[in-house]
Design an enzyme around this catalytic site. Sequence first.
Site, PDB file in Angstrom:
ATOM      1  N   ARG A  20       0.848  -1.184   0.093  1.00  0.00           N
ATOM      2  CA  ARG A  20      -0.115  -0.126   0.043  1.00  0.00           C
ATOM      3  C   ARG A  20       0.920   1.384   0.092  1.00  0.00           C
ATOM      4  O   ARG A  20       0.393   2.418  -0.094  1.00  0.00           O
ATOM      5  CB  ARG A  20      -0.942   0.014   1.243  1.00  0.00           C
ATOM      6  N   LYS A  27       9.151  -1.115   2.743  1.00  0.00           N
ATOM      7  CA  LYS A  27       8.424  -0.452   3.487  1.00  0.00           C
ATOM      8  C   LYS A  27       9.306   0.308   4.695  1.00  0.00           C
ATOM      9  O   LYS A  27       9.226   1.618   4.997  1.00  0.00           O
ATOM     10  CB  LYS A  27       7.455  -0.887   4.065  1.00  0.00           C
ATOM     11  N   ASP A 107       7.443  -1.809  11.069  1.00  0.00           N
ATOM     12  CA  ASP A 107       6.685  -0.706  10.671  1.00  0.00           C
ATOM     13  C   ASP A 107       5.875   0.133  11.690  1.00  0.00           C
ATOM     14  O   ASP A 107       4.708   0.958  11.430  1.00  0.00           O
ATOM     15  CB  ASP A 107       5.893  -0.908   9.414  1.00  0.00           C
ATOM     16  N   TYR A 389      39.851  27.405  -6.498  1.00  0.00           N
ATOM     17  CA  TYR A 389      39.969  26.167  -7.174  1.00  0.00           C
ATOM     18  C   TYR A 389      40.479  26.613  -8.336  1.00  0.00           C
ATOM     19  O   TYR A 389      40.094  27.450  -9.274  1.00  0.00           O
ATOM     20  CB  TYR A 389      38.486  25.678  -7.134  1.00  0.00           C
TER      21      TYR A 389
HETATM   22  C1  UD1 Z   1      -1.103  -7.864  12.166  1.00  0.00           C
HETATM   23  C2  UD1 Z   1      -2.159  -8.838  13.115  1.00  0.00           C
HETATM   24  C3  UD1 Z   1      -3.158  -8.136  13.682  1.00  0.00           C
HETATM   25  C4  UD1 Z   1      -2.815  -6.885  14.133  1.00  0.00           C
HETATM   26  C5  UD1 Z   1      -1.830  -5.844  13.027  1.00  0.00           C
HETATM   27  C6  UD1 Z   1      -1.313  -4.620  14.001  1.00  0.00           C
HETATM   28  C7  UD1 Z   1      -1.379 -11.014  12.684  1.00  0.00           C
HETATM   29  C8  UD1 Z   1      -2.163 -12.357  12.183  1.00  0.00           C
HETATM   30  N1  UD1 Z   1      -2.207  -9.962  12.814  1.00  0.00           N
HETATM   31  O1  UD1 Z   1      -2.331  -7.813  10.880  1.00  0.00           O
HETATM   32  O2  UD1 Z   1      -3.792  -8.702  14.718  1.00  0.00           O
HETATM   33  O3  UD1 Z   1      -4.049  -5.827  14.463  1.00  0.00           O
HETATM   34  O4  UD1 Z   1      -0.911  -6.745  12.991  1.00  0.00           O
HETATM   35  O5  UD1 Z   1      -0.849  -4.013  12.921  1.00  0.00           O
HETATM   36  O6  UD1 Z   1      -0.455 -11.160  13.183  1.00  0.00           O
HETATM   37  N2  UD1 Z   1       5.190  -9.672   8.526  1.00  0.00           N
HETATM   38  C9  UD1 Z   1       6.472 -10.908   8.209  1.00  0.00           C
HETATM   39  N3  UD1 Z   1       6.151 -11.743   7.465  1.00  0.00           N
HETATM   40  C10 UD1 Z   1       4.930 -11.921   7.005  1.00  0.00           C
HETATM   41  C11 UD1 Z   1       3.898 -11.373   7.322  1.00  0.00           C
HETATM   42  C12 UD1 Z   1       3.798 -10.267   8.071  1.00  0.00           C
HETATM   43  O7  UD1 Z   1       7.566 -10.369   8.396  1.00  0.00           O
HETATM   44  O8  UD1 Z   1       4.989 -13.423   6.318  1.00  0.00           O
HETATM   45  C13 UD1 Z   1       5.486  -8.715   9.066  1.00  0.00           C
HETATM   46  C14 UD1 Z   1       5.169  -7.455   8.328  1.00  0.00           C
HETATM   47  O9  UD1 Z   1       6.239  -6.767   7.782  1.00  0.00           O
HETATM   48  C15 UD1 Z   1       4.631  -6.344   9.292  1.00  0.00           C
HETATM   49  C16 UD1 Z   1       3.979  -7.221  10.400  1.00  0.00           C
HETATM   50  O10 UD1 Z   1       4.675  -8.497  10.017  1.00  0.00           O
HETATM   51  O11 UD1 Z   1       5.684  -5.493   9.971  1.00  0.00           O
HETATM   52  C17 UD1 Z   1       2.516  -7.235  10.433  1.00  0.00           C
HETATM   53  O12 UD1 Z   1       1.978  -7.709   9.283  1.00  0.00           O
HETATM   54  P1  UD1 Z   1       0.963  -7.321   8.622  1.00  0.00           P
HETATM   55  O13 UD1 Z   1       0.768  -8.023   7.247  1.00  0.00           O
HETATM   56  O14 UD1 Z   1       0.942  -5.704   8.379  1.00  0.00           O
HETATM   57  O15 UD1 Z   1      -0.221  -7.694   9.575  1.00  0.00           O
HETATM   58  P2  UD1 Z   1      -1.819  -7.358   9.651  1.00  0.00           P
HETATM   59  O16 UD1 Z   1      -2.442  -8.051   8.543  1.00  0.00           O
HETATM   60  O17 UD1 Z   1      -1.756  -5.940   9.538  1.00  0.00           O
HETATM   61 CA    CA Z   2       0.136  -3.955   9.226  1.00  0.00          CA
END
Ligand code: UD1
Ligand code: CA
Length: 456
Positions: A20, A27, A107, A389
């Site tokens: 996004r 990011k 993030d 210079y």
């Molecule tokens: C996650 C939480 C959600 C919470 C939200 C807060 C889970 C399943 N859900 O959702 O409950 O409210 O964060 O922002 O955990 N990342 C990885 N590897 C992956 C997937 C994600 O490193 O395979 C990292 C992303 O870079 C990010 C963080 O994990 O920094 C959260 O991932 P994101 O996909 O943003 O999770 P949300 O769906 O927002």
């Molecule tokens: Ca997130």
Amino acid sequence: MQASPFSLEIIVLAAGQGRRMASNLPKVLHTLAGRPLLAHVLDTAAALGPRAIHVVYGHGGEQVREAFLDVEVDWVLQPSQKGTGDAVRCALPRLDDHSLALVLLGDVPLLKRGTLKTLCERAAGGAALLTFEAAHDNQYGRIVRDARGRVARIVEWRDATPEERLIREVNSGVLAAPVAHLRRWIPRLTATNAQGELYLTDVVALAVANGVAVAAVSPTRVTEVEGVNSRLDLALLERAYQDECAQALMLSGAQLMDPRRIDVRGTITTGRDVLIDVNCVFEGHVEIGDDVRIGPHCVLRDSRIASGARIEAHSVIDGAEVGSGCVVGPFARLRPGTVLGARARVGNFVEVKASQVGANSKINHLSYIGDATVGTGVNVGAGVITCNYDGAHKHRTVIGDRAFIGSDTQLVAPVEVGADATVGAGTTLTKDAPAGELTISRVAQKTVNGWRRPKK
Ligand code: UD1
Ligand code: CA
């Protein structure tokens, strides 16, 4: 840095691609207050005194690693992004069994150390989540509590029923639990959910099923747990961060003409009774002494401004030391290596680089002073240029105390002007000007009698 009462392993999840952001840059490399988001998270993590910081990065995340070559962290590759549970699973083999694990998100840049300390203390008994009350219309995971008000599980927004989506208490994504527990729970995660991912959040239900209590801790301010998903979020968090900087500055004795119109991208220290007008930007490390006034629209980077100095509007000061009582600007540019002695004056459209300017000297209009040593009490007229210079090398110009350099003089370096010397206006100085004498290279003026302008 303060050591924790328990051994702490910090896992930073940073493998997500951040679609996004609509950006080619990963990011976590987008900047807040001039530094990558991940840098803020790593600073906070390091301040907790952990045993190690493990950063989970994804494919194509080499760019992220390269941006942090000088930081000591354990890089953990998550080969494909199968969810937050999978990300933690990748780090598990690196963790010490007797430690507490703290999961942070790359993030979420504004978390406070104190909040995390509390979270870790509460987790030592089982597990702890950082939760908060969010306004409606968000897609955070919902905290489901049992009839007695205890945390029972987390349901992701996409998996939640309409009733569950009404729950105001949401998951920040930050969690702490003993490593030994995570080793039991993580292998039992399944991807039977709306996103087909391994959800770290499912460990909550597993903990409860194991009879392990899960505590919920809330942050002091909601901005602490807000993450960056879009450039909109980034701009909002930047403002939140800048608000805090402005407040801290005012509490330490600086007057900001408008606390909403200042940007600190680094660190700044201010003495008492400093006045900062609107739209100034501070980068790197800036030190400002007592009674300094900074006019509107100035940029200051890695510089020291001594007490009583005045920086007038639209000046750019980079890598310079400005002595006490100096007046700089408006529209002045001080470049790295500039040192101004006490009460020196550098006026409009003057550029100074790698030069020392002695106390009480004046360079008030339209000049370039580069690679020069200017004594005390020197008067540099308008439009004076040090020709430092030759196309290959830089040469120094030395100007003695109390010398007077007439307007529009070019000082062809290397060249030296003695103390108390006067250089006549319009001189091109290619040889040293002796002390106390008048030196002038101007062509003698003549009047051509009877000359007539050509006519058509
Ligand atoms: C996650 C939480 C959600 C919470 C939200 C807060 C889970 C399943 N859900 O959702 O409950 O409210 O964060 O922002 O955990 N990342 C990885 N590897 C992956 C997937 C994600 O490193 O395979 C990292 C992303 O870079 C990010 C963080 O994990 O920094 C959260 O991932 P994101 O996909 O943003 O999770 P949300 O769906 O927002
Ligand atoms: Ca997130």
